[in-house]
Design a protein around this motif. Sequence first.
Motif, PDB file in Angstrom:
ATOM      1  N   UNK A   8      -3.414   8.579  -0.374  1.00  0.00           N
ATOM      2  CA  UNK A   8      -4.490   9.275   0.331  1.00  0.00           C
ATOM      3  C   UNK A   8      -4.675  10.668  -0.283  1.00  0.00           C
ATOM      4  N   UNK A   9      -5.533  11.473   0.323  1.00  0.00           N
ATOM      5  CA  UNK A   9      -5.823  12.817  -0.204  1.00  0.00           C
ATOM      6  C   UNK A   9      -4.597  13.705  -0.254  1.00  0.00           C
ATOM      7  N   UNK A  10      -3.606  13.423   0.584  1.00  0.00           N
ATOM      8  CA  UNK A  10      -2.405  14.256   0.653  1.00  0.00           C
ATOM      9  C   UNK A  10      -1.276  13.737  -0.232  1.00  0.00           C
ATOM     10  N   UNK A  11      -1.521  12.658  -0.954  1.00  0.00           N
ATOM     11  CA  UNK A  11      -0.515  12.095  -1.851  1.00  0.00           C
ATOM     12  C   UNK A  11       0.386  11.063  -1.193  1.00  0.00           C
ATOM     13  N   UNK A  12       0.099  10.695   0.070  1.00  0.00           N
ATOM     14  CA  UNK A  12       0.896   9.686   0.763  1.00  0.00           C
ATOM     15  C   UNK A  12       0.499   8.281   0.308  1.00  0.00           C
ATOM     16  N   UNK A  13       1.500   7.415   0.149  1.00  0.00           N
ATOM     17  CA  UNK A  13       1.212   6.020  -0.172  1.00  0.00           C
ATOM     18  C   UNK A  13       0.474   5.369   0.991  1.00  0.00           C
ATOM     19  N   UNK A  14      -0.539   4.566   0.685  1.00  0.00           N
ATOM     20  CA  UNK A  14      -1.270   3.852   1.726  1.00  0.00           C
ATOM     21  C   UNK A  14      -1.734   2.512   1.180  1.00  0.00           C
ATOM     22  N   UNK A  15      -2.023   1.605   2.095  1.00  0.00           N
ATOM     23  CA  UNK A  15      -2.471   0.272   1.709  1.00  0.00           C
ATOM     24  C   UNK A  15      -3.305  -0.311   2.845  1.00  0.00           C
ATOM     25  N   UNK A  16      -4.277  -1.148   2.488  1.00  0.00           N
ATOM     26  CA  UNK A  16      -5.123  -1.817   3.475  1.00  0.00           C
ATOM     27  C   UNK A  16      -4.573  -3.205   3.765  1.00  0.00           C
ATOM     28  N   UNK A  17      -4.553  -3.563   5.033  1.00  0.00           N
ATOM     29  CA  UNK A  17      -4.105  -4.878   5.458  1.00  0.00           C
ATOM     30  C   UNK A  17      -5.090  -5.413   6.486  1.00  0.00           C
ATOM     31  N   UNK A  18      -4.993  -6.701   6.754  1.00  0.00           N
ATOM     32  CA  UNK A  18      -5.750  -7.310   7.833  1.00  0.00           C
ATOM     33  C   UNK A  18      -4.819  -7.348   9.037  1.00  0.00           C
ATOM     34  N   UNK A 108      -0.027  -3.456  -2.869  1.00  0.00           N
ATOM     35  CA  UNK A 108       0.838  -3.730  -1.721  1.00  0.00           C
ATOM     36  C   UNK A 108       2.304  -3.844  -2.108  1.00  0.00           C
ATOM     37  N   UNK A 109       2.592  -4.341  -3.288  1.00  0.00           N
ATOM     38  CA  UNK A 109       4.007  -4.449  -3.706  1.00  0.00           C
ATOM     39  C   UNK A 109       4.645  -3.061  -3.803  1.00  0.00           C
TER      40      UNK A 109
END
Length: 140
Positions: A8-18, A108-109
């Motif tokens: 994200x904008x702050x450098x945090x890891x993120x991922x989209x899921x259902x 995601x991995x």
Amino acid sequence: MPIFGSRDWYGNLCCNFKYVQGISDFDDNGIFGVRITQEDAEQRLSIALRIGKGKTPKYLFYDQIVSIEIRKKHKTRNRDFFINYHPADNPEDIKVLSFEIVDASLHWRKFVEALKNKIPQPPEPEQLDPQPEPKASQYL
């Protein structure tokens, strides 16, 4: 955040899921996308709806997480992603959050591997240092 980035904008890891199940506030809208962010400064996951921005994110601290698991779905490319955790109001209980890894779940991995490293591991049972055998002259 770049369109296809994993941070994200702050450098945090993120991922989209259902989203599948486990968060009562999200269950009334059916199945939809969520973004899970690893907020390391706060030592927690942030789970937010991707559509319908009216709902506030839900948070899960890393130390509440017991385990995570990935299962491949039979005859599809998709996988199920489970987070087992202790709820804040009942730390003896274990609950499950269920998500599906889909085509929009880029990176995601990397996300799952980083999360595994942040889950507190149960302490190892202390092993006693073996005491050296006393010499025969030490016996009384």
